[in-house]
Every structure is written in C-alpha cells, then in structure tokens.
Scaffold this motif. Sequence first.
Motif, PDB file in Angstrom:
ATOM      1  N   ASP A  26      27.591  53.150  53.759  1.00 49.39           N
ATOM      2  CA  ASP A  26      26.973  51.920  53.270  1.00 49.39           C
ATOM      3  C   ASP A  26      25.474  52.071  53.038  1.00 49.39           C
ATOM      4  N   LYS A  27      24.806  52.803  53.904  1.00 46.91           N
ATOM      5  CA  LYS A  27      23.370  53.043  53.740  1.00 46.91           C
ATOM      6  C   LYS A  27      23.104  53.948  52.528  1.00 46.91           C
ATOM      7  N   ILE A  28      23.960  54.937  52.337  1.00 40.96           N
ATOM      8  CA  ILE A  28      23.835  55.832  51.174  1.00 40.96           C
ATOM      9  C   ILE A  28      24.005  55.039  49.886  1.00 40.96           C
ATOM     10  N   ALA A  29      25.017  54.189  49.828  1.00 39.04           N
ATOM     11  CA  ALA A  29      25.282  53.391  48.627  1.00 39.04           C
ATOM     12  C   ALA A  29      24.102  52.478  48.310  1.00 39.04           C
ATOM     13  N   ALA A  30      23.522  51.850  49.325  1.00 37.76           N
ATOM     14  CA  ALA A  30      22.371  50.966  49.113  1.00 37.76           C
ATOM     15  C   ALA A  30      21.172  51.753  48.594  1.00 37.76           C
ATOM     16  N   TRP A  31      20.937  52.932  49.153  1.00 43.09           N
ATOM     17  CA  TRP A  31      19.807  53.765  48.731  1.00 43.09           C
ATOM     18  C   TRP A  31      19.995  54.238  47.291  1.00 43.09           C
ATOM     19  N   MET A  32      21.210  54.665  46.944  1.00 44.53           N
ATOM     20  CA  MET A  32      21.497  55.122  45.584  1.00 44.53           C
ATOM     21  C   MET A  32      21.289  53.984  44.584  1.00 44.53           C
ATOM     22  N   MET A  40      27.342  60.897  42.113  1.00 40.97           N
ATOM     23  CA  MET A  40      28.096  60.641  43.345  1.00 40.97           C
ATOM     24  C   MET A  40      27.275  60.965  44.594  1.00 40.97           C
ATOM     25  N   ALA A  41      27.535  60.206  45.664  1.00 38.50           N
ATOM     26  CA  ALA A  41      26.895  60.465  46.955  1.00 38.50           C
ATOM     27  C   ALA A  41      27.859  60.065  48.065  1.00 38.50           C
TER      28      ALA A  41
END
Length: 100
Positions: A26-32, A40-41
């Motif tokens: 969830d943190k990765i998606a928000a940062w991206m 993709m991440a």
Amino acid sequence: MIERFWRDHRDQGFEIVSISVDDPADKIAAWMQDKGYAFMAAPTNASLAAAFGNVATVPTSCIVDREGRIRHKIAGQVHYPRLEQRIVPLLQSGRAEEPR
C-alpha cells in the motif's frame, strides 16, 4: 529518468519492475501514484531475494534479458545514457531472434 527510459523503450519489449526492500504494497502504491510512475512496483519476498541475490545498496538495478538471465547489476543511481548502453543492445538482439 527511469520512467522516461521505460516510456521511450517499452514498445521494444522493455519493462521495469521496481521492488521495494522495506515498504508494504500500500505504501509503494501511494508513492508510485504520488510520483506519477506507471511502471510496475511491488514489495520484496523470499523468492525475489533469492533470485536477485544480496542487495546491499539502495537503489540497485538488475537488468534481466528476455530469457530471465541477470545481465547487469548496478548499485546506485543509473542515468539515461548508462541505461541505453546496457539495455538497447539487449533489445536489438532480442528483436533479431524473434520469429517473423
């Protein structure tokens, strides 16, 4: 810069998968989303860690060819010209080997 390189070369088969060594999905998606990145991440897991070996420096970039072999491992920042030098020959050689 990596986003720009990806956009410039994705039609030739180039893909990016960004793997976070310490953040949840969830943190990765928000940062991206905040950065406007479209590649993709994902978070890391045991099988990724085993496949790519010890990552002692963040960022570390692994360039993987079409057969899944790690061709280059680069610790630290990469710049557009260095990506061109390492990746474009792999894209060109891959195109020559594809069936017509």
